[in-house]
Scaffold this active site. Sequence first.
Site, PDB file in Angstrom:
ATOM      1  N   SER A   1      16.640  -8.084  69.948  1.00 57.64           N
ATOM      2  CA  SER A   1      16.234  -9.486  70.041  1.00 57.64           C
ATOM      3  C   SER A   1      15.891  -9.930  71.463  1.00 57.64           C
ATOM      4  CB  SER A   1      17.343 -10.378  69.471  1.00 57.64           C
ATOM      5  OG  SER A   1      18.546 -10.133  70.156  1.00 57.64           O
TER       6      SER A   1
ATOM      7  N   ASN B   1      22.993   0.585  70.470  1.00 57.85           N
ATOM      8  CA  ASN B   1      23.839   0.669  69.279  1.00 57.85           C
ATOM      9  C   ASN B   1      25.027   1.589  69.514  1.00 57.85           C
ATOM     10  OD1 ASN B   1      21.879  -0.901  68.180  1.00 57.85           O
ATOM     11  ND2 ASN B   1      20.856   0.765  67.093  1.00 57.85           N
ATOM     12  N   VAL B   2      26.139   1.221  68.902  1.00 56.88           N
ATOM     13  CA  VAL B   2      27.331   2.077  69.005  1.00 56.88           C
ATOM     14  C   VAL B   2      27.420   3.003  67.797  1.00 56.88           C
ATOM     15  CG1 VAL B   2      28.526   0.401  70.460  1.00 56.88           C
ATOM     16  CG2 VAL B   2      28.903   0.357  67.979  1.00 56.88           C
ATOM     17  N   ASP B   3      26.502   2.837  66.830  1.00 63.52           N
ATOM     18  CA  ASP B   3      26.483   3.775  65.699  1.00 63.52           C
ATOM     19  C   ASP B   3      25.898   5.113  66.159  1.00 63.52           C
ATOM     20  OD1 ASP B   3      23.582   4.027  65.283  1.00 63.52           O
ATOM     21  OD2 ASP B   3      23.627   1.978  64.500  1.00 63.52           O
TER      22      ASP B   3
ATOM     23  N   HIS C   1      25.731   0.960  75.540  1.00 62.50           N
ATOM     24  CA  HIS C   1      26.821   0.053  75.159  1.00 62.50           C
ATOM     25  C   HIS C   1      28.006   0.809  74.547  1.00 62.50           C
ATOM     26  CE1 HIS C   1      23.976  -3.713  74.977  1.00 62.50           C
ATOM     27  NE2 HIS C   1      24.248  -3.324  76.198  1.00 62.50           N
TER      28      HIS C   1
ATOM     29  N   CYS D   1      47.428   7.660  75.542  1.00 61.17           N
ATOM     30  CA  CYS D   1      46.250   8.413  76.008  1.00 61.17           C
ATOM     31  C   CYS D   1      46.592   9.900  75.965  1.00 61.17           C
ATOM     32  CB  CYS D   1      45.925   7.975  77.439  1.00 61.17           C
ATOM     33  SG  CYS D   1      44.839   9.115  78.313  1.00 61.17           S
TER      34      CYS D   1
ATOM     35  N   GLY E   1      13.640  -3.032  67.405  1.00 65.98           N
ATOM     36  CA  GLY E   1      14.758  -3.717  66.749  1.00 65.98           C
ATOM     37  C   GLY E   1      15.769  -4.331  67.695  1.00 65.98           C
TER      38      GLY E   1
ATOM     39  N   CYS F   1      40.691   5.333  78.128  1.00 62.82           N
ATOM     40  CA  CYS F   1      42.010   4.922  78.614  1.00 62.82           C
ATOM     41  C   CYS F   1      41.805   4.021  79.828  1.00 62.82           C
ATOM     42  CB  CYS F   1      42.827   6.154  78.999  1.00 62.82           C
ATOM     43  SG  CYS F   1      44.326   5.736  79.899  1.00 62.82           S
TER      44      CYS F   1
ATOM     45  N   GLU G   1      10.768  -9.766  63.946  1.00 64.79           N
ATOM     46  CA  GLU G   1      10.285 -11.106  64.336  1.00 64.79           C
ATOM     47  C   GLU G   1      10.097 -11.105  65.852  1.00 64.79           C
ATOM     48  OE1 GLU G   1      14.757 -12.947  64.563  1.00 64.79           O
ATOM     49  OE2 GLU G   1      13.686 -12.857  62.660  1.00 64.79           O
TER      50      GLU G   1
HETATM   51  P1  OAD Z   1      20.308  -8.364  67.597  1.00 68.99           P
HETATM   52  O1  OAD Z   1      21.105  -8.531  66.356  1.00 68.99           O
HETATM   53  O2  OAD Z   1      20.446  -9.380  68.663  1.00 68.99           O
HETATM   54  O3  OAD Z   1      18.762  -8.261  67.242  1.00 68.99           O
HETATM   55  C1  OAD Z   1      18.292  -7.415  66.243  1.00 68.99           C
HETATM   56  C2  OAD Z   1      16.793  -7.586  66.162  1.00 68.99           C
HETATM   57  O4  OAD Z   1      16.318  -6.629  65.218  1.00 68.99           O
HETATM   58  C3  OAD Z   1      16.322  -8.960  65.678  1.00 68.99           C
HETATM   59  O5  OAD Z   1      15.390  -9.481  66.615  1.00 68.99           O
HETATM   60  C4  OAD Z   1      15.666  -8.681  64.327  1.00 68.99           C
HETATM   61  O6  OAD Z   1      14.478  -9.446  64.131  1.00 68.99           O
HETATM   62  C5  OAD Z   1      15.298  -7.225  64.437  1.00 68.99           C
HETATM   63  N1  OAD Z   1      15.271  -6.510  63.138  1.00 68.99           N
HETATM   64  C6  OAD Z   1      16.045  -6.698  62.050  1.00 68.99           C
HETATM   65  N2  OAD Z   1      15.717  -5.829  61.073  1.00 68.99           N
HETATM   66  C7  OAD Z   1      14.705  -5.055  61.560  1.00 68.99           C
HETATM   67  C8  OAD Z   1      13.916  -3.979  61.046  1.00 68.99           C
HETATM   68  N3  OAD Z   1      14.110  -3.502  59.814  1.00 68.99           N
HETATM   69  N4  OAD Z   1      12.975  -3.432  61.846  1.00 68.99           N
HETATM   70  C9  OAD Z   1      12.744  -3.920  63.099  1.00 68.99           C
HETATM   71  N5  OAD Z   1      13.457  -4.926  63.630  1.00 68.99           N
HETATM   72  C10 OAD Z   1      14.426  -5.489  62.891  1.00 68.99           C
HETATM   73  O7  OAD Z   1      20.657  -6.893  68.160  1.00 68.99           O
HETATM   74  P2  OAD Z   1      20.470  -6.286  69.628  1.00 68.99           P
HETATM   75  O8  OAD Z   1      19.258  -6.827  70.293  1.00 68.99           O
HETATM   76  O9  OAD Z   1      20.590  -4.803  69.477  1.00 68.99           O
HETATM   77  O10 OAD Z   1      26.164  -5.352  72.420  1.00 68.99           O
HETATM   78  O11 OAD Z   1      21.754  -6.829  70.350  1.00 68.99           O
HETATM   79  C11 OAD Z   1      22.007  -6.453  71.667  1.00 68.99           C
HETATM   80  C12 OAD Z   1      23.478  -6.351  71.929  1.00 68.99           C
HETATM   81  O12 OAD Z   1      24.099  -7.566  71.529  1.00 68.99           O
HETATM   82  C13 OAD Z   1      24.208  -5.344  71.086  1.00 68.99           C
HETATM   83  O13 OAD Z   1      24.090  -4.014  71.563  1.00 68.99           O
HETATM   84  C14 OAD Z   1      25.615  -5.796  71.175  1.00 68.99           C
HETATM   85  C15 OAD Z   1      25.467  -7.288  71.220  1.00 68.99           C
HETATM   86  O14 OAD Z   1      26.172  -7.889  72.248  1.00 68.99           O
HETATM   87  C16 OAD Z   1      27.349  -4.689  72.408  1.00 68.99           C
HETATM   88  O15 OAD Z   1      27.928  -4.352  71.399  1.00 68.99           O
HETATM   89  C17 OAD Z   1      27.852  -4.371  73.763  1.00 68.99           C
HETATM   90 ZN    ZN Z   2      44.900   7.990  80.369  1.00 72.19          ZN
END
Ligand code: OAD
Ligand code: ZN
Length: 229
Positions: free
Chosen positions: A175, A90-92, A107, A134, A173, A115, A201
Amino acid sequence: MKNIFILTGAGISAESGLKTFRDSDGLWENYRVEDVASIEGFEKNPKLVHEFYNMLRPMLEKAEPNAAHFAISDFERHRPDLNVFLVTQNVDLLHEKAGSKNVWHMHGRIDECVCLKCSHIFKTLGDVDFQMPCPKCGAKNLKPNIIFFGEMPMFMEKINQQLAGCDVFVAVGTSGVVYPAAGFVQVAKYYGAKTYLFNLESARNNFYFDHQITGKASETLPDFLKNLS
Ligand code: OAD
Ligand code: ZN
């Protein structure tokens, strides 16, 4: 001392009101991923990419951590007998807001820019314009410090080392679609770790987890971490 590797994804922040990427009504519903999260998209239209992250930044910065983020920071604080290595996709900044001190943002982070001329990474205050200079070299070629498709995630050497040495691998959390993070479980398992998935899921990489705990992370993770021995 036991080594615990925790990998988090967008699902851990869902209960803080942040959209995931791939669930319906996800973050990318109104944008094409290729436009706002790829190197090619950035080269074609940096203005649009900065607009997207400028829109996202205040949303992420306003969000508050939930019980799952706090469960991890409590775990880190209360278990000096364990080495906890926390990697997030997560970027948060919700892990930091919950009190986690050492978070590996593989990520990138929404509050930083890089820059593209001199590689200087710095904190941003408010919106970023693609024509801003920059602060180090003056070049006007800033990118959000966020990994786009087509780029290698950060800290991979450190992460691979930790995967090879971990005793317990916990994914929360995520996928299991985006590599290399989706493959971490395989590596950890290969080296003998017990593997757990906490997700709403089933995930694409289900097969590699010894235990799958289905439900909201805020409800399932706290008890698990409290009882982990
Ligand atoms: P996804 O959006 O692909 O998957 C989120 C997963 O969280 C899903 O499988 C949901 O079932 C699950 N979920 C939702 N709510 C939940 C809860 N309350 N408790 C537990 N699980 C829950 O997100 P990521 O797998 O993080 O990359 O995605 C991977 C990367 O895809 C991200 O970091 C992003 C994107 O490309 C960048 O930004 C570089
Ligand atoms: Zn620079």
